[in-house]
Motif scaffolding. Structure first.
Motif, short mmCIF file in Angstrom:
data_model
loop_
_atom_site.label_atom_id
_atom_site.label_comp_id
_atom_site.label_asym_id
_atom_site.label_seq_id
_atom_site.Cartn_x
_atom_site.Cartn_y
_atom_site.Cartn_z
N ALA A 19 -6.56 2.54 8.31
CA ALA A 19 -7.15 2.72 6.98
C ALA A 19 -6.06 2.64 5.92
N CYS A 20 -6.45 2.32 4.71
CA CYS A 20 -5.52 2.25 3.59
C CYS A 20 -5.09 3.67 3.25
N GLU A 21 -3.81 3.94 3.44
CA GLU A 21 -3.24 5.24 3.11
C GLU A 21 -2.13 5.01 2.11
N ASN A 22 -2.02 5.85 1.14
CA ASN A 22 -1.05 5.70 0.07
C ASN A 22 0.37 5.49 0.62
N ILE A 27 0.98 -0.09 10.64
CA ILE A 27 1.16 0.34 12.02
C ILE A 27 1.48 1.83 12.05
N PRO A 28 1.18 2.49 13.14
CA PRO A 28 0.36 1.98 14.24
C PRO A 28 -1.11 1.93 13.82
N LYS A 29 -1.85 1.08 14.50
CA LYS A 29 -3.30 1.01 14.28
C LYS A 29 -3.96 1.91 15.33
N THR A 43 -13.32 -4.73 9.21
CA THR A 43 -13.74 -3.71 8.26
C THR A 43 -12.94 -2.44 8.52
N GLY A 44 -12.48 -1.83 7.46
CA GLY A 44 -11.73 -0.59 7.57
C GLY A 44 -10.25 -0.75 7.85
N ASP A 45 -9.78 -2.00 8.03
CA ASP A 45 -8.38 -2.23 8.34
C ASP A 45 -7.63 -2.65 7.08
N PHE A 46 -6.46 -2.07 6.90
CA PHE A 46 -5.62 -2.43 5.77
C PHE A 46 -4.23 -2.80 6.27
N ASN A 47 -3.73 -3.91 5.77
CA ASN A 47 -2.38 -4.35 6.11
C ASN A 47 -1.67 -4.63 4.80
N ARG A 48 -0.77 -3.76 4.42
CA ARG A 48 -0.07 -3.86 3.13
C ARG A 48 0.64 -5.21 2.98
#
Length: 133
Positions: A19-22, A27-29, A43-48
């Motif tokens: 999830a997108c965290e500040n 990683i890790p997923k 859906t629900g995945d964030f990769n900066r």
């Protein structure tokens, strides 16, 4: 020598998202029971990196990894598990060599993905406790 594209089918071991965290990296997923695959990723995945450096490039939307790679690294002494290397889908029964651009991979019963390119190891692997800084 140019290879002709192949259709590959392996077994899904785990589906992983972060999830997108500040300020957090991708990683890790963590494993989820299911996720919808979209052109922009799971859906629900964030990769900066994908969002900020690659402008949301759909060719970087889903990362696949054979569980055999994780097992080889564990055998070498690395304390990692599926999802730690940033993969969205951990599969069994496919070789790293089969994951070449142009090949199509069946994920589960209803999803077919085309391999766009090889992914290089992320410099952010140092955030994993077993790797360190």
């Amino acid at each position: 020598m140019r290879h002709s594209p192949e259709s590959i089918k392996g077994t899904v071991i785990q589906v992983n998202i972060k999830a997108c965290e500040n300020g957090a990296r991708g990683i890790p997923k963590h494993p989820v029971a299911r996720a919808e695959v979209r052109r922009t990723g799971l859906t629900g995945d964030f990769n900066r990196y994908r969002q900020e450096k690659l402008d949301g490039d759909p060719d970087s939307a889903v990362l696949l990894l054979p569980i055999e790679v994780v097992e080889e690294l564990r055998a070498e002494g690395w304390d990692i598990k599926a999802g730690d290397l940033g993969e969205n889908v951990t599969m069994r029964g496919i070789s790293h060599e089969e994951l070449r651009p142009g090949n199509r991979l069946f994920v589960g019963e209803r999803v077919e993905l085309e391999i766009s390119r090889e992914c290089k190891p992320c410099q952010n692997l140092r955030v994993l406790p077993s790797v360190g800084s």
